[in-house]
Design a protein around this motif. Structure first.
Motif, short mmCIF file in Angstrom:
data_model
loop_
_atom_site.label_atom_id
_atom_site.label_comp_id
_atom_site.label_asym_id
_atom_site.label_seq_id
_atom_site.Cartn_x
_atom_site.Cartn_y
_atom_site.Cartn_z
N PRO A 188 -56.01 -9.29 26.99
CA PRO A 188 -55.17 -9.09 25.86
C PRO A 188 -53.84 -9.71 25.36
CG PRO A 188 -56.06 -6.84 26.82
CD PRO A 188 -56.30 -7.89 27.71
N LEU A 189 -53.35 -10.13 26.74
CA LEU A 189 -52.24 -11.04 26.45
C LEU A 189 -52.21 -12.18 25.84
CD1 LEU A 189 -50.51 -10.46 30.11
CD2 LEU A 189 -49.94 -9.37 27.91
N ALA A 190 -53.51 -12.91 25.94
CA ALA A 190 -53.76 -13.86 25.14
C ALA A 190 -54.66 -13.62 24.02
CB ALA A 190 -54.45 -15.02 26.11
N ALA A 191 -55.41 -12.83 24.15
CA ALA A 191 -56.67 -12.47 23.00
C ALA A 191 -55.76 -11.90 21.85
CB ALA A 191 -57.82 -11.65 23.55
N ALA A 192 -54.91 -10.98 22.04
CA ALA A 192 -54.18 -10.73 20.91
C ALA A 192 -53.43 -11.33 19.95
CB ALA A 192 -53.25 -9.53 21.28
N PRO A 193 -52.69 -12.43 20.38
CA PRO A 193 -52.33 -13.51 19.50
C PRO A 193 -53.25 -14.47 19.00
CG PRO A 193 -51.69 -13.92 21.59
CD PRO A 193 -52.09 -12.30 21.67
N LEU A 194 -54.31 -14.82 19.65
CA LEU A 194 -55.27 -15.77 19.03
C LEU A 194 -56.00 -14.56 18.04
CD1 LEU A 194 -57.01 -17.33 22.26
CD2 LEU A 194 -56.07 -18.41 20.25
N ALA A 195 -56.35 -13.57 18.12
CA ALA A 195 -56.93 -12.74 16.91
C ALA A 195 -56.15 -12.68 15.85
CB ALA A 195 -57.52 -11.58 17.67
N LEU A 196 -54.85 -12.29 16.08
CA LEU A 196 -54.10 -12.16 14.83
C LEU A 196 -53.91 -13.54 14.14
CD1 LEU A 196 -52.45 -10.10 13.22
CD2 LEU A 196 -50.51 -10.60 14.85
N ALA A 197 -53.66 -14.56 14.74
CA ALA A 197 -53.57 -15.93 14.28
C ALA A 197 -54.80 -16.30 13.40
CB ALA A 197 -53.28 -16.84 15.42
N TRP A 198 -55.95 -15.99 14.01
CA TRP A 198 -56.96 -16.14 13.01
C TRP A 198 -57.31 -15.51 11.87
CZ3 TRP A 198 -62.75 -14.48 15.11
CH2 TRP A 198 -63.80 -15.30 14.16
N ASN A 199 -56.73 -14.05 12.10
CA ASN A 199 -56.75 -13.34 10.61
C ASN A 199 -55.70 -13.33 9.89
OD1 ASN A 199 -57.35 -10.99 9.22
ND2 ASN A 199 -56.65 -9.41 10.81
N ARG A 200 -54.77 -13.93 10.32
CA ARG A 200 -53.38 -14.04 9.47
C ARG A 200 -53.38 -15.29 8.76
NH1 ARG A 200 -46.95 -13.68 11.53
NH2 ARG A 200 -46.20 -12.96 9.44
N SER A 201 -54.26 -16.38 9.31
CA SER A 201 -54.28 -17.60 8.65
C SER A 201 -55.61 -17.82 7.84
CB SER A 201 -54.17 -18.75 9.70
OG SER A 201 -55.24 -18.69 10.71
N ARG A 202 -56.17 -16.69 7.51
CA ARG A 202 -57.33 -16.86 6.82
C ARG A 202 -57.20 -17.37 5.34
NH1 ARG A 202 -60.84 -13.08 6.46
NH2 ARG A 202 -60.23 -11.97 8.25
#
Length: 418
Positions: free
Chosen positions: A404-418
């Motif tokens: 999650p230390l890497a997965a959380a920012p990756l996931a949120l960046a994918w969601n936030r830049s839709r």
């Protein structure tokens, strides 16, 4: 349908029609109760009455109401059908009354108890010190909105477990085993609360990030870090509540009853910290999955992975010999461990290439993973040195605790830049 399939495959002899019909009636009764008592304090009393009445009646199908089950509910009698129909008719009537009350915006009569308690514990107006940064404000918001879900669920589960023990067991061994099972169930609670924690949509059912939240003056790294901190705090507080209950029960039983081993064969004291690591792994992964904002992906993974392993188990049971089954299980465990390590490595590489994490995060995560692997080997958790494949599987799955230390920012960046 699933029970019928399992009965056919494994000759389990589980009851079918009784529990199925009762489940339909129970859902109707609880739904009607919610319609009737929504937005009022009567919902607590109503739930206690409805769930208690239905639960005790259901328990009597398996034996005495306040004793261990002595039989299976294999045959549904005419009297039982009439009783469940009566429950359904009453639920329909209550549902009509509840919907009518909502359409008229008519509240239920109030006894003033809740208002008196609110007035008694009403806090004096106090704004508090201002937040020093937008990150602190968002971290407070995440905890205030979602953080209490898991601790509250654990407290409720412990209370229900204590009530069940008082009604149906009342033995020292049963009490200790019940609390131990609660530690394993922390991961199941973390699965549900992880989806809650990862929901950053405008509504409770929308995982796509809303424009109001997406436009906050925070970087994606800070926003994901605030969510992970709230999730970690929630898991730690929940685990401390369970651990306090377990040690309290253990010492009470030790003093009042007789010395006993609290763990079943194959487990030892390493089980206590293992429950924390497992709960955090589930919470972190499900939070990261929710932050991605893809509801369909969530459903595919939550349904597809269990279906895959169930299918592999069925294939192993019916298509392979006993020696082949053991080899197959070892291969599946090794493949799962390798896949977990490769997926975690890819997440850290991708997050670093997008400048979502710093090198220090990678160093700390790698050090923690090596330390965790060493501790599992030194403590010999579940006698892993006698089963090297199990040790490899635990080490591989342990990598997911840091993903999650890497997965959380990756996931949120994918969601936030839709």
């Amino acid at each position: 349908l699933s029970t019928a399939v399992l009965n056919a495959l494994f000759d389990l002899g589980w009851p079918l029609w009784g529990p199925a019909l009762f489940a339909a009636v129970a859902i109707a009764a609880v739904t009607a109760l919610f319609w009737l008592t929504e937005d009022s304090a009567w919902i607590l009393l109503g739930l206690a009455v409805v769930s208690g009445s239905l639960g005790l009646w259901f328990k009597t199908r398996y034996g005495e109401a306040f004793s261990q089950p002595t039989q299976m509910w294999q045959n549904v009698t005419f009297t039982e059908v009439v009783t469940m129909l009566a429950f359904a008719v009453v639920a329909y009537g209550v549902g009509v009354i509840g919907i009518s009350r909502h359409r008229r915006s008519e509240p239920l009569p109030s006894l003033g108890v809740v208002a008196a308690l609110d007035q008694l514990f009403k806090l004096a107006p106090y704004a508090g010190p201002p937040f020093r940064s937008a990150f602190q404000a968002h971290a407070w918001f995440e905890w205030r909105k979602k953080g209490s879900a898991m601790p509250a669920s654990v407290i409720l589960g412990l209370m229900l477990g204590l009530c069940g023990w008082l009604l149906f067991n009342r033995t020292a061994q049963g009490l200790t085993e019940s609390v131990l099972v609660g530690g394993g169930l922390l991961s199941a609670v973390a699965m549900i609360c992880g989806l809650i924690m990862g929901n950053c949509g405008a509504t409770d059912t929308t995982y796509e990030i809303g424009t109001f939240l997406a436009s906050r003056p925070l970087t994606t790294v800070e926003m994901s870090r605030a969510t992970l901190r709230a999730a970690a705090k929630s898991v730690l507080l929940s685990w401390l509540i369970w651990a306090a209950a377990f040690f309290a029960v253990y010492f009470i039983v030790l003093v009042v009853a007789s010395p006993m081993c609290p763990f079943p064969r194959g487990l030892d004291w390493a089980y206590v910290p293992a429950t924390l690591i497992a709960a955090w792994t589930v919470m972190g992964l499900l939070t990261s999955l929710g932050l991605a904002g893809r509801s369909q992906w969530v459903m595919v993974l939550l349904c597809g992975l269990p279906a895959l392993y169930i299918g592999l188990a069925l294939f192993s049971k019916f298509a392979l010999s006993r020696s082949g089954q053991e080899l197959f299980v070892q291969c599946v465990a090794s493949a799962t461990a390798v896949a977990a390590m490769l997926a975690t490595t890819w997440m850290f590489v991708a997050a670093r290439r997008r400048r979502l994490i710093e090198w220090i995060t990678i160093y700390v995560a790698a050090s923690l993973w090596v330390a965790l692997a060493a501790l599992m080997g030194i403590a010999d958790v579940w006698h892993v040195w006698q089963r090297p494949v199990l040790y490899v599987a635990l080490v591989g799955i342990g990598a997911l605790a840091l993903a999650p230390l890497a997965a959380a920012p990756l996931a949120l960046a994918w969601n936030r830049s839709r």
